[in-house]
Design a protein around this motif. Structure first.
Motif, PDB file in Angstrom:
ATOM      1  N   PRO A 306       0.154   0.842 -12.268  1.00  0.00           N
ATOM      2  CA  PRO A 306      -0.275   2.210 -12.572  1.00  0.00           C
ATOM      3  C   PRO A 306       0.686   3.212 -11.940  1.00  0.00           C
ATOM      4  O   PRO A 306       1.187   2.979 -10.840  1.00  0.00           O
ATOM      5  CB  PRO A 306      -1.659   2.319 -11.914  1.00  0.00           C
ATOM      6  CG  PRO A 306      -2.112   0.925 -11.674  1.00  0.00           C
ATOM      7  CD  PRO A 306      -0.867   0.118 -11.480  1.00  0.00           C
ATOM      8  N   LYS A 307       0.909   4.288 -12.655  1.00  0.00           N
ATOM      9  CA  LYS A 307       1.811   5.329 -12.144  1.00  0.00           C
ATOM     10  C   LYS A 307       1.311   5.848 -10.784  1.00  0.00           C
ATOM     11  O   LYS A 307       2.102   6.087  -9.882  1.00  0.00           O
ATOM     12  CB  LYS A 307       1.860   6.474 -13.159  1.00  0.00           C
ATOM     13  CG  LYS A 307       2.997   7.434 -12.956  1.00  0.00           C
ATOM     14  CD  LYS A 307       3.112   8.372 -14.143  1.00  0.00           C
ATOM     15  CE  LYS A 307       4.094   9.500 -13.902  1.00  0.00           C
ATOM     16  NZ  LYS A 307       5.426   9.061 -13.521  1.00  0.00           N
ATOM     17  N   VAL A 308      -0.011   5.962 -10.653  1.00  0.00           N
ATOM     18  CA  VAL A 308      -0.540   6.513  -9.391  1.00  0.00           C
ATOM     19  C   VAL A 308      -0.293   5.603  -8.191  1.00  0.00           C
ATOM     20  O   VAL A 308      -0.393   6.050  -7.053  1.00  0.00           O
ATOM     21  CB  VAL A 308      -2.060   6.824  -9.470  1.00  0.00           C
ATOM     22  CG1 VAL A 308      -2.326   7.994 -10.395  1.00  0.00           C
ATOM     23  CG2 VAL A 308      -2.858   5.596  -9.866  1.00  0.00           C
ATOM     24  N   TYR A 309       0.049   4.336  -8.431  1.00  0.00           N
ATOM     25  CA  TYR A 309       0.331   3.445  -7.295  1.00  0.00           C
ATOM     26  C   TYR A 309       1.779   3.574  -6.821  1.00  0.00           C
ATOM     27  O   TYR A 309       2.178   2.930  -5.857  1.00  0.00           O
ATOM     28  CB  TYR A 309       0.079   1.983  -7.665  1.00  0.00           C
ATOM     29  CG  TYR A 309      -1.380   1.604  -7.723  1.00  0.00           C
ATOM     30  CD1 TYR A 309      -2.383   2.537  -7.473  1.00  0.00           C
ATOM     31  CD2 TYR A 309      -1.764   0.306  -8.023  1.00  0.00           C
ATOM     32  CE1 TYR A 309      -3.717   2.190  -7.546  1.00  0.00           C
ATOM     33  CE2 TYR A 309      -3.098  -0.052  -8.095  1.00  0.00           C
ATOM     34  CZ  TYR A 309      -4.072   0.898  -7.853  1.00  0.00           C
ATOM     35  OH  TYR A 309      -5.390   0.539  -7.926  1.00  0.00           O
ATOM     36  N   GLN A 310       2.550   4.382  -7.539  1.00  0.00           N
ATOM     37  CA  GLN A 310       3.958   4.491  -7.157  1.00  0.00           C
ATOM     38  C   GLN A 310       4.180   5.598  -6.130  1.00  0.00           C
ATOM     39  O   GLN A 310       5.291   5.953  -5.833  1.00  0.00           O
ATOM     40  CB  GLN A 310       4.804   4.694  -8.414  1.00  0.00           C
ATOM     41  CG  GLN A 310       4.702   3.463  -9.309  1.00  0.00           C
ATOM     42  CD  GLN A 310       5.500   3.563 -10.589  1.00  0.00           C
ATOM     43  OE1 GLN A 310       5.662   4.652 -11.138  1.00  0.00           O
ATOM     44  NE2 GLN A 310       6.003   2.444 -11.072  1.00  0.00           N
ATOM     45  N   THR A 311       3.103   6.089  -5.579  1.00  0.00           N
ATOM     46  CA  THR A 311       3.194   7.081  -4.502  1.00  0.00           C
ATOM     47  C   THR A 311       3.412   6.348  -3.176  1.00  0.00           C
ATOM     48  O   THR A 311       3.097   5.181  -3.050  1.00  0.00           O
ATOM     49  CB  THR A 311       1.884   7.895  -4.434  1.00  0.00           C
ATOM     50  OG1 THR A 311       1.819   8.532  -3.169  1.00  0.00           O
ATOM     51  CG2 THR A 311       0.669   6.986  -4.548  1.00  0.00           C
ATOM     52  N   THR A 312       3.949   7.054  -2.200  1.00  0.00           N
ATOM     53  CA  THR A 312       4.101   6.409  -0.891  1.00  0.00           C
ATOM     54  C   THR A 312       2.942   6.772   0.034  1.00  0.00           C
ATOM     55  O   THR A 312       2.872   6.334   1.155  1.00  0.00           O
ATOM     56  CB  THR A 312       5.411   6.843  -0.197  1.00  0.00           C
ATOM     57  OG1 THR A 312       5.474   8.258  -0.249  1.00  0.00           O
ATOM     58  CG2 THR A 312       6.620   6.221  -0.833  1.00  0.00           C
ATOM     59  N   ASP A 313       2.038   7.598  -0.455  1.00  0.00           N
ATOM     60  CA  ASP A 313       0.951   8.064   0.406  1.00  0.00           C
ATOM     61  C   ASP A 313      -0.172   7.031   0.481  1.00  0.00           C
ATOM     62  O   ASP A 313      -0.873   6.777  -0.488  1.00  0.00           O
ATOM     63  CB  ASP A 313       0.404   9.390  -0.140  1.00  0.00           C
ATOM     64  CG  ASP A 313      -0.644   9.967   0.794  1.00  0.00           C
ATOM     65  OD1 ASP A 313      -0.812   9.414   1.903  1.00  0.00           O
ATOM     66  OD2 ASP A 313      -1.293  10.959   0.422  1.00  0.00           O
ATOM     67  N   LEU A 314      -0.320   6.448   1.659  1.00  0.00           N
ATOM     68  CA  LEU A 314      -1.391   5.471   1.858  1.00  0.00           C
ATOM     69  C   LEU A 314      -2.425   6.008   2.837  1.00  0.00           C
ATOM     70  O   LEU A 314      -3.103   5.265   3.522  1.00  0.00           O
ATOM     71  CB  LEU A 314      -0.808   4.150   2.362  1.00  0.00           C
ATOM     72  CG  LEU A 314       0.157   3.448   1.399  1.00  0.00           C
ATOM     73  CD1 LEU A 314       0.848   2.282   2.088  1.00  0.00           C
ATOM     74  CD2 LEU A 314      -0.582   2.951   0.159  1.00  0.00           C
ATOM     75  N   SER A 315      -2.515   7.350   2.893  1.00  0.00           N
ATOM     76  CA  SER A 315      -3.475   7.932   3.824  1.00  0.00           C
ATOM     77  C   SER A 315      -4.834   8.138   3.172  1.00  0.00           C
ATOM     78  O   SER A 315      -5.859   8.079   3.836  1.00  0.00           O
ATOM     79  CB  SER A 315      -2.950   9.260   4.374  1.00  0.00           C
ATOM     80  OG  SER A 315      -2.793  10.180   3.311  1.00  0.00           O
ATOM     81  N   GLU A 316      -4.829   8.366   1.863  1.00  0.00           N
ATOM     82  CA  GLU A 316      -6.065   8.672   1.141  1.00  0.00           C
ATOM     83  C   GLU A 316      -6.240   7.686  -0.002  1.00  0.00           C
ATOM     84  O   GLU A 316      -5.266   7.127  -0.486  1.00  0.00           O
ATOM     85  CB  GLU A 316      -5.950  10.081   0.519  1.00  0.00           C
ATOM     86  CG  GLU A 316      -5.853  11.208   1.522  1.00  0.00           C
ATOM     87  CD  GLU A 316      -7.166  11.461   2.234  1.00  0.00           C
ATOM     88  OE1 GLU A 316      -8.223  11.093   1.675  1.00  0.00           O
ATOM     89  OE2 GLU A 316      -7.134  11.994   3.354  1.00  0.00           O
TER      90      GLU A 316
END
Ligand code: ZN
Length: 609
Positions: A306-316
């Motif tokens: 998923p495109k949304v998993y390509q973020t580096t933000d694992l805080s939220e």
């Protein structure tokens, strides 16, 4: 590899009694206004906020010359380090941060360390340097005195820079997001290796088990067949040039987490193949399915994603409807691959599939929650299930795999065998996995239609976004298989074929024996006899018709003497209060799936080849 990495981590299994890793982080160019550090709150592949930072102990900071700097928490998972002085900054001094990590979570998601082994995920132990997450990092795995005495070795797929024979030494990662993709196992494990389509594969077993009794030949032959099936399914180019299965063995462990070119697994030592066994046990087949599942993720979620998993933000939390595809399709193929590899016969496969399907048909919650919503709300519902879960939610693994099965049957029927779900997977690998192009919400559904050549909107509206049961009678009949439902024969009956002609009555509860020899209710099925009688999760059943009930087996035996319409007097404790209620016995619902090949059909028909 860049030899001038600006970020260096050093980690050592230091104190097995305190379960403590010692970590040093050196930052060559710290933020001039004070470096911010953070730790992920969740790990990719496991959708729950876990707050790994709660296990960080005593962080301290200093300059290269040893001048202490303040380091204070600014949130539950971030720390602010005092800035270097302008002179120190101008002189290019580096920043050094030290901390300990308490590692006592024996799971594939965290970190664990005692005298027998050490294991960590980067998400538990490596603070990210905020603003420099894209930088190459170097990792130094240092054997503590403890590890040296024990002759420990290292098993990881972290890219090597300069590593000794036992695996201690320098590794590197392209960036922070890559760094957390390579869990590290340290210990005196058993390591076996094999090749699949000429790619080197390893499997390491940690934990106590009878090594000399293990049927390694069988295990390696089966794993090779599974990996080769999956490599062939997705065709070249292969996404990996090595692969590692890291297996932690306990009495009853089960679980796995996928990574770029490795997987961390927990399994029961009883589920391995042993030399005295003449055929593969159910437990071993389940272990192979787990390996097959996690290996399949190498494509489906680690690269096709998923495109949304390509973020580096694992805080939220990150929200998507797409887990039906990434977990459901993977769950569907994990067993099918075993059949294609010749490990399961057609009959065995259909029986296992019927049991998988039963896990959906038993759940009244499938009419309350769509699979798309199950995916979206996984953070609070699927990953935090309570006693009411069977009545309120549906798993995107189990019903997702039924949508995969339905899609495959439908595509094969509509295209007269020209196309199948395999073609959709191949399209996704070629157009998204290989290119790194993430999938937007709804895009997979459109691709299913595009590849198969017919509209699937009403299919997805009904079964993915809606809560309808798939029309399996019809879908299977086109494939020469009869789909039917029958009542359960016992509490342990999970579906598939049976010789029973009579079915016992049902209370509609799950029970477990307690230490005081009563039966504790764990789940109550909505609308069941127990539900109507007012029983609830946590109640302790003491007696039925004045007979003490001590074990589930005794309860089952007792119920065989009664029929639908009979009334049993039930005595039970709710907390410390003794209560009494009549139980009006109902017929067991027809919720166990049976799949059989129609007698007129050639057993070698296309769907299972
Ligand atoms: Zn999975």
């Amino acid at each position: 590899m860049n030899t001038l990495a600006k970020i260096h981590y050093q980690i050592s299994p230091e104190d097995p009694k305190g379960h403590l890793f010692q970590v040093t982080l050196k930052i060559a160019q710290p933020d001039a206004v004070g470096q911010l550090l953070s730790l992920p709150n969740w790990i990719p592949g496991s959708y729950m906020i876990r707050d790994f930072a709660k296990h960080i102990i005593m962080p301290t900071a200093q300059t290269a010359k040893g001048r202490p700097l303040d380091i204070i928490p600014t949130s539950k998972s971030t720390w602010q380090v005092e800035p270097l002085s302008p002179q120190e900054h101008a002189a290019g001094e580096e920043l050094s941060v030290q901390y300990q990590v308490y590692a006592w979570d024996l799971s594939v998601r965290g970190s664990h360390f005692d005298e027998s082994h050490a294991f960590f995920n980067g998400t538990s132990v490596f603070m990210a340097v905020v603003g420099q997450e894209h930088e190459t990092c170097q990792i130094n795995l240092v054997a503590s005195q403890h590890a040296q005495m024990q002759e420990w070795r290292v098993a990881t797929t972290l890219p090597k820079k300069q590593v000794g024979k036992k695996g201690w030494g320098h590794y590197w990662a392209d960036n922070y997001r890559d760094l957390i993709e390579y869990p590290v196992e340290m210990g005196s494990f058993l390591e076996l290796s094999f090749e699949a389509h000429k790619i080197p594969h390893r499997i390491v077993f940690t934990g106590q088990f009878e090594r000399q009794k293990l049927n390694t030949k069988q295990l390696l032959q089966d794993l090779k067949a599974i990996c080769e099936q999956e490599l062939s399914l997705f065709e070249k180019p292969y996404p990996i040039d090595e692969y590692l299965f890291q297996v932690m063995l306990t009495a009853d462990g089960y679980g796995g987490l996928e990574h770029l070119n490795s997987t961390a697994l927990m399994a029961s030592r009883n589920d391995l193949p042993y030399l005295h066994e003449t055929e593969r046990s159910d437990g071993y087949l389940q272990f192979l399915e787990l390996c097959s599942h996690e290996y399949f993720h190498t494509w489906n979620v680690k690269r096709i994603q998923p495109k949304v998993y390509q973020t580096t933000d694992l805080s939220e939390p990150v929200y998507t409807n797409q887990l039906w595809w990434f977990e459901g399709i993977t769950s569907f193929y994990d067993g099918l691959i075993l059949q294609r590899a010749g490990i399961l016969t057609q009959e065995q496969y259909l029986n296992r599939l019927a049991k998988e399907m039963t896990r959906v048909y038993r759940m009244p919650g499938r009419f309350k929650q769509s699979v798309a919503e199950s995916s979206f709300l996984t953070w609070t519902k699927f990953y935090q299930q309570d006693e009411n879960a069977p009545n309120a939610i549906i798993s995107y693994y189990t019903k997702g795999s039924l949508i995969a099965l339905g899609l495959d049957l439908l595509i094969r029927a509509q295209t007269e065998g020209e196309k199948s779900l395999d073609d959709v997977l191949l399209y996704l690998w070629q157009n998204h996995g290989q290119t790194g192009k993430g999938l937007k919400e709804g895009e997979i559904e459109a691709i299913c239609s595009k590849v198969s050549g017919f509209g699937l909107k009403s299919f997805f509206d009904a079964y993915l976004y809606g809560t309808e049961d798939l029309p399996f009678e019809e879908l299977f009949s086109a494939a020469g298989i009869q789909f039917s439902l029958r009542p359960a024969t016992s509490l342990k009956d999970m579906g598939g074929t049976t010789d029973a002609t009579q079915y016992p009555v049902s209370l509609g509860i799950n029970v477990v024996a307690t230490e005081h020899q009563t039966l504790k209710v764990s789940h109550v099925w909505e609308g069941s006899c127990a539900y109507e009688a007012g029983l609830a999760s946590g109640d302790e059943i003491v007696a039925l018709n004045l007979y003490k009930m001590s074990t589930p087996a005794q309860l089952e035996e007792f119920l065989k003497r009664y029929q639908v319409g009979d009334v049993l007097e039930c005595h039970y404790f709710r907390r410390d209060e003794l209560k009494q209620t009549p139980l009006l016995l109902q017929a067991a619902p027809e919720d166990r799936v049976v799949l059989t090949v129609m007698p007129s059909v050639d057993k070698e028909f296309a769907w299972l080849i």
